[in-house]
Write an enzyme that holds these catalytic residues in place. Structure first.
Site, PDB file in Angstrom:
ATOM      1  N   ARG A 114       0.859  -1.190   0.000  1.00  0.00           N
ATOM      2  CA  ARG A 114       0.000   0.000   0.000  1.00  0.00           C
ATOM      3  C   ARG A 114       0.895   1.239   0.000  1.00  0.00           C
ATOM      4  O   ARG A 114       1.731   1.401   0.894  1.00  0.00           O
ATOM      5  CB  ARG A 114      -0.898  -0.023   1.241  1.00  0.00           C
ATOM      6  N   HIS A 158      -2.876  10.955   1.380  1.00  0.00           N
ATOM      7  CA  HIS A 158      -2.313  10.649   2.698  1.00  0.00           C
ATOM      8  C   HIS A 158      -1.692  11.942   3.233  1.00  0.00           C
ATOM      9  O   HIS A 158      -0.499  12.041   3.440  1.00  0.00           O
ATOM     10  CB  HIS A 158      -1.295   9.508   2.594  1.00  0.00           C
ATOM     11  N   GLU A 203      -7.219   8.159   6.901  1.00  0.00           N
ATOM     12  CA  GLU A 203      -7.487   8.728   8.229  1.00  0.00           C
ATOM     13  C   GLU A 203      -7.982  10.179   8.185  1.00  0.00           C
ATOM     14  O   GLU A 203      -7.265  11.109   8.560  1.00  0.00           O
ATOM     15  CB  GLU A 203      -6.237   8.636   9.105  1.00  0.00           C
ATOM     16  N   ASN A 331      -7.201   1.202   9.884  1.00  0.00           N
ATOM     17  CA  ASN A 331      -5.878   1.367  10.473  1.00  0.00           C
ATOM     18  C   ASN A 331      -6.057   1.178  11.980  1.00  0.00           C
ATOM     19  O   ASN A 331      -6.728   1.990  12.627  1.00  0.00           O
ATOM     20  CB  ASN A 331      -5.328   2.775  10.212  1.00  0.00           C
ATOM     21  N   TYR A 333      -4.253   0.628  15.633  1.00  0.00           N
ATOM     22  CA  TYR A 333      -3.027   0.652  16.437  1.00  0.00           C
ATOM     23  C   TYR A 333      -3.299   0.339  17.908  1.00  0.00           C
ATOM     24  O   TYR A 333      -2.657  -0.500  18.495  1.00  0.00           O
ATOM     25  CB  TYR A 333      -2.359   2.033  16.334  1.00  0.00           C
ATOM     26  N   GLU A 391      -3.451  -0.561   8.027  1.00  0.00           N
ATOM     27  CA  GLU A 391      -2.252  -0.270   8.825  1.00  0.00           C
ATOM     28  C   GLU A 391      -2.373  -0.926  10.184  1.00  0.00           C
ATOM     29  O   GLU A 391      -3.435  -0.904  10.801  1.00  0.00           O
ATOM     30  CB  GLU A 391      -2.061   1.246   9.072  1.00  0.00           C
TER      31      GLU A 391
HETATM   32  C1  BG6 Z   1      -1.078   6.462  11.033  1.00  0.00           C
HETATM   33  C2  BG6 Z   1      -0.753   7.154   9.750  1.00  0.00           C
HETATM   34  O1  BG6 Z   1      -1.960   7.269  11.695  1.00  0.00           O
HETATM   35  O2  BG6 Z   1      -0.091   6.268  11.968  1.00  0.00           O
HETATM   36  C3  BG6 Z   1       0.688   6.991   9.348  1.00  0.00           C
HETATM   37  O3  BG6 Z   1      -1.610   6.754   8.722  1.00  0.00           O
HETATM   38  C4  BG6 Z   1       1.559   7.260  10.545  1.00  0.00           C
HETATM   39  O4  BG6 Z   1       0.951   7.878   8.302  1.00  0.00           O
HETATM   40  C5  BG6 Z   1       1.278   6.232  11.642  1.00  0.00           C
HETATM   41  O5  BG6 Z   1       2.900   7.263  10.204  1.00  0.00           O
HETATM   42  C6  BG6 Z   1       2.082   6.476  12.914  1.00  0.00           C
HETATM   43  O6  BG6 Z   1       1.722   7.719  13.462  1.00  0.00           O
HETATM   44  P1  BG6 Z   1       2.737   8.799  13.994  1.00  0.00           P
HETATM   45  O7  BG6 Z   1       1.980  10.052  14.247  1.00  0.00           O
HETATM   46  O8  BG6 Z   1       3.300   8.229  15.243  1.00  0.00           O
HETATM   47  O9  BG6 Z   1       3.761   9.003  12.945  1.00  0.00           O
END
Ligand code: BG6
Length: 485
Positions: A114, A158, A203, A331, A333, A391
């Protein structure tokens, strides 16, 4: 520099009621539930294991081949905006080294990759005459991917808005939505001979809230609630217009989706009342993003909460926002833990205690079950045809040993546990078809500059040398075995 702790802290919304349909347990994802016989976590045949990057974060080459300036070029050059004054001017020089990076992908066994297109390489001022050299670059990248058996997944936005559009009020200007759709349609028309899947935006929540509300990302504005709500509306409208423009211009069979950082509402305890609370929270916490995109209306609670600051909209716009999608990319995390609550909204968001474990980025709490609950609840509420994890990944302190090896045990722990919970969702019939690690390479991490590393491949920024970390070895093994054995 503002603390990156606020990176993912979001305003809470007021709650409302939700309807839900249940997900069939152990619905067939292939001939049998993956991994069911052996007890191993084996993913379905054809699962697209991938990794992701984004244009401004890796490309460099900001003055090359007619690329126009973007809001991130401007913002990162302002004093005090990015850690250590870093910029994406050179970054990891992917603009010149993409062949080497695609060779790395091939070596890892990636099935998909991607990447995003920099709008200002195609239309240097956001609209007007296209720049053929810009498109050529992505065309070469796509050819190289396909020659190596890697399927391209292309994101159209992006966060690197052409500066010329920001000079005309950026996403606050409804015309930007139209310009985005024109650009998206143009690119899809040119590239859909080789790219099957496009994502409109990455996002929306992040670029709206961090860029225009908190001011810690480009363009660095702190607008009033009313202005943020209105531009948020134009951003989701732009997404919908782009979906339609891509469909109109692309070859038949082209699939269109979005990469959304849905707030991954996760029941604190996996019992019926808390699960119900997390389900309600999923809709309300994402009201002006995925909820409106799927339902074509803002929730009552969202509009009530904003009151006089609520966005102005037409029914026609709402229909466009909810244009049907072929897939939803998520995405994921960190979790947003939710518990049942007696309040009218029926849920409470649980703030993590100071002791809650996180990765190197303070916002990146480790809660692997977030990926299970996010995919499961999105599927249950909005019934997408297909889901992708566009992601998932983590920052680590990543100190190379004397021989250059990076033993990122914490990233391996993180990935293993999230992939395990993703398997749990798939084994219950949630139609997740692929997974993209963020990120292939260490890169320019926005306000953190180069201080936080998310790659599974280490980049020595002084020499541009790439060295796969232990997490790359781990991921290669996952791909080779088709899961966690
Ligand atoms: C995601 C984004 O939110 O998180 C990425 O799509 C980003 O582009 C990644 O690099 C990590 O976030 P950050 O703010 O810690 O760089």
């Amino acid at each position: 520099m503002k603390s990156s702790f606020s990176r993912r802290t979001f305003a809470r919304l007021v709650g409302a009621v939700v309807g839900s349909a249940s997900v069939p347990l152990f619905a067939a994802t292939g001939t049998e539930p993956p991994g069911s016989r052996t007890g191993r976590m084996i993913f379905p045949e054809g699962f697209l294991w991938g990794s992701a990057t984004a244009s401004y974060q890796v490309e460099g080459g900001v003055h090359e081949d007619g690329r126009g300036p973007t809001i991130w070029d401007t913002f990162s050059h302002l004093p005090g905006t990015v850690a250590a004054g870093d910029t994406g001017d050179v970054s990891v020089d992917y603009y010149h080294r993409y062949k080497q990076d695609i060779a790395l992908m091939k070596d890892l066994g990636l099935r998909s990759y991607r990447f995003s297109i920099a709008w200002s390489r195609i239309f240097p001022t956001g609209s007007g005459a296209p720049n053929a050299n810009g498109l050529d670059f992505y065309s070469r990248v796509i050819d190289e991917l396909l020659a190596n058996g890697i399927e391209p997944f292309c994101t159209l936005y992006h966060w690197d808005l052409p500066q010329a559009l920001q000079d005309k009020r950026g996403w606050e200007n409804r015309d930007t939505a139209r310009a985005f759709a024109d650009y998206a349609g143009y690119v899809a028309g040119k590239l859909s001979d080789r790219v099957r899947r496009f994502m409109t935006m990455n996002e929306i929540r992040s670029f709206v809230e961090l860029g225009y509300q908190q001011g810690i990302h480009a363009p660095g504005l702190k607008l009033s609630a009313a202005r943020v709500a209105q531009l948020n509306h134009y951003a989701v409208f732009a997404h919908g217009l782009a979906v339609q423009a891509i469909r109109a211009a692309a070859r038949p069979g082209t699939q269109v989706g979005i990469a959304d950082n849905v707030q991954a509402t996760t029941p604190l305890i996996e019992t019926a009342p808390h699960i119900e609370a997390a389900t309600r929270a999923m809709r309300e916490q994402n009201a002006q993003y995925l909820t409106v995109i799927r339902e074509g209306r803002y929730t009552d609670a969202y509009l009530q909460r904003l009151g006089a600051d609520a966005p102005k909209f037409t029914l026609e716009e709402m229909k466009i926002i909810a244009s049907p999608l072929d897939f939803i990319g998520l995405n994921i995390y960190q979790p947003t833990y939710v518990r049942a609550d007696e309040s009218p909204k029926g849920y409470a968001v649980v703030n993590p205690p100071a002791s809650f474990p996180h990765m190197y980025s303070p916002w990146l709490y480790v809660g692997p079950e977030a990926i299970y609950w996010a995919t499961k609840l999105v599927n249950q509420l909005w019934n997408p045809k297909e889901l992708y994890i566009t992601e998932n990944g983590a920052s680590s302190s990543d100190v190379p040993e004397n021989d250059g090896t990076v033993v990122d045990s914490d990233r391996i722990m993180y990935l293993r546990n999230y992939i395990g919970q993703l398997h749990r969702a798939i084994s219950e019939g949630v139609p997740v078809k692929g997974y993209f690690v963020w990120s292939l390479l260490d890169n320019f991490e926005w306000a953190d500059g180069y201080a936080k590393r998310f790659g599974i491949v280490y980049v020595d920024y002084a020499t541009q040398k790439r060295t796969p970390k232990m997490s790359a070895a781990f991921y290669r093994d996952v791909i080779a075995r088709g899961g966690l054995a």
